[in-house]
Scaffold this motif. Structure first.
Motif, PDB file in Angstrom:
ATOM      1  N   LYS A   1       0.838  -1.208   0.000  1.00 30.48           N
ATOM      2  CA  LYS A   1       0.000   0.000   0.000  1.00 30.48           C
ATOM      3  C   LYS A   1       0.873   1.258   0.000  1.00 30.48           C
ATOM      4  O   LYS A   1       0.675   2.166  -0.807  1.00 30.48           O
ATOM      5  CB  LYS A   1      -0.912  -0.011   1.227  1.00 30.48           C
ATOM      6  N   GLN A   2       1.846   1.313   0.896  1.00 29.94           N
ATOM      7  CA  GLN A   2       2.703   2.494   1.004  1.00 29.94           C
ATOM      8  C   GLN A   2       3.589   2.670  -0.231  1.00 29.94           C
ATOM      9  O   GLN A   2       3.821   3.789  -0.682  1.00 29.94           O
ATOM     10  CB  GLN A   2       3.544   2.431   2.270  1.00 29.94           C
ATOM     11  N   LEU A   3       4.054   1.551  -0.790  1.00 35.01           N
ATOM     12  CA  LEU A   3       4.843   1.649  -2.024  1.00 35.01           C
ATOM     13  C   LEU A   3       3.944   2.166  -3.144  1.00 35.01           C
ATOM     14  O   LEU A   3       4.363   3.007  -3.945  1.00 35.01           O
ATOM     15  CB  LEU A   3       5.459   0.301  -2.390  1.00 35.01           C
ATOM     16  N   GLY A   4       2.702   1.703  -3.175  1.00 38.41           N
ATOM     17  CA  GLY A   4       1.751   2.197  -4.162  1.00 38.41           C
ATOM     18  C   GLY A   4       1.511   3.689  -4.027  1.00 38.41           C
ATOM     19  O   GLY A   4       1.487   4.421  -5.025  1.00 38.41           O
ATOM     20  N   ALA A   8      -1.654  -5.394  -2.471  1.00 40.19           N
ATOM     21  CA  ALA A   8      -2.070  -5.164  -1.079  1.00 40.19           C
ATOM     22  C   ALA A   8      -3.500  -5.659  -0.866  1.00 40.19           C
ATOM     23  O   ALA A   8      -3.809  -6.275   0.160  1.00 40.19           O
ATOM     24  CB  ALA A   8      -1.959  -3.684  -0.727  1.00 40.19           C
ATOM     25  N   LEU A   9      -4.363  -5.409  -1.847  1.00 40.61           N
ATOM     26  CA  LEU A   9      -5.756  -5.852  -1.740  1.00 40.61           C
ATOM     27  C   LEU A   9      -5.883  -7.369  -1.750  1.00 40.61           C
ATOM     28  O   LEU A   9      -6.812  -7.915  -1.149  1.00 40.61           O
ATOM     29  CB  LEU A   9      -6.598  -5.250  -2.868  1.00 40.61           C
ATOM     30  N   SER A  10      -4.970  -8.050  -2.415  1.00 40.44           N
ATOM     31  CA  SER A  10      -5.009  -9.516  -2.396  1.00 40.44           C
ATOM     32  C   SER A  10      -4.736 -10.043  -0.993  1.00 40.44           C
ATOM     33  O   SER A  10      -5.174 -11.131  -0.633  1.00 40.44           O
ATOM     34  CB  SER A  10      -4.018 -10.101  -3.401  1.00 40.44           C
ATOM     35  N   LEU A  11      -4.039  -9.246  -0.187  1.00 42.55           N
ATOM     36  CA  LEU A  11      -3.733  -9.628   1.192  1.00 42.55           C
ATOM     37  C   LEU A  11      -4.729  -9.050   2.196  1.00 42.55           C
ATOM     38  O   LEU A  11      -4.904  -9.587   3.292  1.00 42.55           O
ATOM     39  CB  LEU A  11      -2.319  -9.168   1.552  1.00 42.55           C
ATOM     40  N   LYS A  12      -5.367  -7.955   1.816  1.00 38.85           N
ATOM     41  CA  LYS A  12      -6.312  -7.266   2.708  1.00 38.85           C
ATOM     42  C   LYS A  12      -7.462  -6.719   1.865  1.00 38.85           C
ATOM     43  O   LYS A  12      -7.533  -5.527   1.585  1.00 38.85           O
ATOM     44  CB  LYS A  12      -5.574  -6.142   3.452  1.00 38.85           C
ATOM     45  N   PRO A  13      -8.390  -7.592   1.462  1.00 35.31           N
ATOM     46  CA  PRO A  13      -9.403  -7.208   0.478  1.00 35.31           C
ATOM     47  C   PRO A  13     -10.494  -6.253   0.971  1.00 35.31           C
ATOM     48  O   PRO A  13     -11.183  -5.663   0.151  1.00 35.31           O
ATOM     49  CB  PRO A  13     -10.012  -8.550   0.066  1.00 35.31           C
ATOM     50  N   LEU A  14     -10.642  -6.065   2.248  1.00 44.96           N
ATOM     51  CA  LEU A  14     -11.723  -5.222   2.758  1.00 44.96           C
ATOM     52  C   LEU A  14     -11.235  -3.859   3.245  1.00 44.96           C
ATOM     53  O   LEU A  14     -11.776  -3.292   4.186  1.00 44.96           O
ATOM     54  CB  LEU A  14     -12.482  -5.949   3.876  1.00 44.96           C
ATOM     55  N   ASP A  15     -10.244  -3.315   2.580  1.00 48.93           N
ATOM     56  CA  ASP A  15      -9.675  -2.025   2.949  1.00 48.93           C
ATOM     57  C   ASP A  15     -10.265  -0.940   2.039  1.00 48.93           C
ATOM     58  O   ASP A  15      -9.866  -0.793   0.883  1.00 48.93           O
ATOM     59  CB  ASP A  15      -8.158  -2.077   2.812  1.00 48.93           C
ATOM     60  N   ALA A  16     -11.246  -0.196   2.556  1.00 46.68           N
ATOM     61  CA  ALA A  16     -11.939   0.829   1.760  1.00 46.68           C
ATOM     62  C   ALA A  16     -10.983   1.915   1.276  1.00 46.68           C
ATOM     63  O   ALA A  16     -11.072   2.369   0.128  1.00 46.68           O
ATOM     64  CB  ALA A  16     -13.084   1.441   2.559  1.00 46.68           C
TER      65      ALA A  16
END
Length: 195
Positions: free
Chosen positions: A44-47, A66-74
């Motif tokens: 996420k931070q690199l993104g 990041a979403l593949s590891l934490k899919p419910l991050d709005a």
């Protein structure tokens, strides 16, 4: 003494190597990912770092990982949608922001992005409705007022546009006398403030 010199030289080398890791966000988060590729915050931070450098495709790739590891991050979904918006991938942007709003319906960041997607699609009534919803949640925020002014401009509603441009200028004093805004106000027939 020779051992001290050797030890000092070795420690200096290690110190310099560690300092390079902390040199900037890209080197830090790349280092973290190289050592543990299951840390969503690192992707996420690199993104975010890549996005700030206008490297939207690699930023979207990192945020997707990041979403593949934490899919419910709005917040992450909303950031991904902005990457897609910048890349002109409006369908992907809409899908990501819609998912963000399913998770957190009043996420101002996502609402703003949804409005911007509607603007990019020239769906001005929808953009205006979304920007108005965001403004109700945060009534005097400069970005909310600015977006409403722009959407009313796109709808050719000069009275409402004038109202929101004036409100924007009253809230965000740093922009109050921006020459471009004053010129625009004059073009649409709004009273022009005096400095």
């Amino acid at each position: 003494i020779l051992v001290s010199v050797f030890l000092f030289g070795g420690l200096s080398y290690l110190t310099q190597k560690q300092i390079r890791i902390w040199e900037n966000g890209e080197t830090l988060w790349t280092y973290v990912i190289q050592h543990d590729d299951k840390v969503p915050l690192a992707y996420k931070q690199l993104g975010v770092h890549l996005f700030e450098k206008a490297e939207y495709a690699p930023a979207a790739e990192m945020m997707s990982k990041a979403l593949s590891l934490k899919p419910l991050d709005a917040e992450l979904l909303s950031n991904l949608s902005i990457c897609y918006l910048e890349l002109g991938e409006l369908d992907n942007a809409m899908q990501a922001v819609t998912n963000a709003l399913r998770i957190e319906g009043n996420n101002l960041h996502a609402l703003n992005t949804l409005g911007e997607i509607h603007l990019a699609r020239e769906e001005y009534t929808d953009a205006n409705r979304i920007f108005f919803q965001a403004m109700q949640l945060q009534p005097n925020h400069p970005l909310r007022l600015f977006n409403l002014a722009v959407s009313f401009d796109k709808l050719n509603d000069a009275p409402q546009s004038c109202l929101y441009w004036r409100r924007f200028m009253n809230v965000d004093v740093s922009e109050a006398y921006d020459a471009e805004i004053i010129e625009h106000l004059a073009e649409i027939g709004c009273p022009v403030p005096k400095p």
